[in-house]
Design an enzyme around this catalytic site. Structure first.
Site, PDB file in Angstrom:
ATOM      1  N   LYS A 110     -13.357  29.645  36.540  1.00 31.68           N
ATOM      2  CA  LYS A 110     -13.978  28.136  35.969  1.00 31.68           C
ATOM      3  C   LYS A 110     -12.750  27.481  35.839  1.00 31.68           C
ATOM      4  CE  LYS A 110     -14.025  30.093  31.513  1.00 31.68           C
ATOM      5  NZ  LYS A 110     -14.882  30.711  30.443  1.00 31.68           N
ATOM      6  N   TYR A 162       9.127   5.290  23.709  1.00 34.56           N
ATOM      7  CA  TYR A 162       8.167   4.497  23.033  1.00 34.56           C
ATOM      8  C   TYR A 162       8.404   4.733  21.621  1.00 34.56           C
ATOM      9  CZ  TYR A 162       5.332   3.493  27.074  1.00 34.56           C
ATOM     10  OH  TYR A 162       4.900   2.872  28.427  1.00 34.56           O
TER      11      TYR A 162
END
Ligand SMILES: *Cc1c(COP(=O)(O)O)cnc(C)c1O
Length: 349
Positions: free
Chosen positions: A40, A250
């Site tokens: 998956k 940042y």
């Protein structure tokens, strides 16, 4: 003709031999049971294109996906593969797709059993919930006529805490045995990767490893058997000199105490390198540590390369991906580390 795409600045080397060896080790550890493979989420982020051929060659024949949208990709690589869809059928459209592709739904509720029957039904898998309380019919529902009329290929249950020495494991084992006695089935399956390490009692006919195939170590017992499969690398896209007192990134969370040199590297949180993986971490080049400085951005991270004068634009640095260690230091799970890898890596195997 479209212009020729330049080489990617992010790459993911996938060690197919290690992946195949992991499946074989898990198959061996499964004793008399066969090992299947949970594929998956694009083989946990590794990439169906790369992982499936290796798994098939190693001997895997039973594949598990979660969504119907994942079926076509698996079938494209393994025509005629035995695929089970763990989410089962929640609508007539899904049931019709199951019948058209010959893929088995894992029936998870009486409602799903009714949908499957209304669509014409046929061979399916059945999930019994023995304690995770997520998907699956309860033990009490096993006597229901809707369950009785199912034609069950593989009877499944799923362990909630196999990666821990939890009392729930033995409880779920016992309930799985009760379920097996109550429902006609061809095969019985309980163990995921961690469950395989719980011993032969948990293996039954088929095991369903996922994480361990791709290099995750769910229990320490597996450490000696499982090899790293995924090796991410990112390119240096700029080298800079930063003066004492200047900040990086940042929100200026890092300030240089002295003049220093930094490299800006082409990986960020959009590539699964989340902020929590930056703090206190280092990237590597030729065995040298390059400490991360400042916040991880979406597409970049900055490292200190003061001690490493030769590191230049175009060099690829190694992103740590020893799954148990990185999970420990970042607080992310090994599953999250794999499945958040993202699409911008050029996958090579
Ligand atoms: C994902 C999944 C697995 C594989 O589990 P791992 O812990 O990755 O080995 C097995 N069974 C079910 C039902 C799953 O959802």
């Amino acid at each position: 003709m479209p212009p020729h795409l330049p080489p990617a600045t992010l790459r993911l080397r996938i060690d197919r031999q290690a992946l195949a060896a992991n499946w074989r080790a898990l198959d061996r550890l499964s004793g008399k049971a066969r090992a299947g493979a949970a594929v998956k989420a694009d083989c946990y982020g590794v990439g169906v294109i790369h992982a499936l051929p290796a798994l098939l060659e190693a001997g895997a024949r039973d594949f598990f996906v979660a969504h119907w949208s994942e079926v076509a990709d698996v079938l494209a690589h393994v025509p005629g593969a035995q695929i089970s869809v763990l989410h089962g059928v929640t609508s007539g459209a899904e049931a019709a797709y199951a019948l058209a592709t010959g893929v088995r739904p894992v029936i998870n509720s009486l409602q799903q059993a009714a949908i499957w029957r209304a669509a014409g039904g046929g061979l399916c898998d059945l999930m019994v919930d023995t304690g995770i309380n997520r998907l699956g019919v309860s033990l009490a529902e096993l006597g229901d006529p809707l369950v009785k009329q199912l034609s069950v290929h593989t009877l499944l249950s799923h362990l909630a805490s196999a990666d821990e020495d939890s009392a729930l494991n033995a409880v779920q084992l016992e309930r799985t045995r009760q379920a097996a006695a109550a429902v006609a089935h061809q095969r019985l399956s309980l163990a995921n990767s961690a469950g395989i390490a719980l011993g032969a009692d948990y293996a039954f006919d088929l095991t369903r490893p996922g994480l361990a195939l791709y290099g995750g170590i769910a229990r320490s017992e597996l450490a000696d058997h499982i090899r790293q499969v995924v090796f991410p690398q990112a390119m240096v896209i700029q080298r800079r000199r930063i003066g004492a007192g200047e900040s990086v990134g940042y929100n200026a969370t890092f300030t240089a105490a002295a003049d220093m040199e930094t490299a800006t590297v082409s990986i960020g949180y959009a590539d699964g390198f989340l902020r929590c993986r930056g703090a206190g971490a280092a990237l590597q080049h030729c065995g040298q540590n390059l400490p991360v400085r400042g916040r991880v951005s979406m597409d970049m991270v900055v490292v200190d390369c003061t001690a490493y004068a030769t590191l230049s634009v175009g060099d690829f640095v190694d992103i740590p991906f020893d799954l148990p260690n990185v999970a420990q230091s970042s607080g992310m799970s090994q599953y999250e580390l794999l499945t958040t890898l993202g699409k911008r890596f050029s996958r090579i195997s």
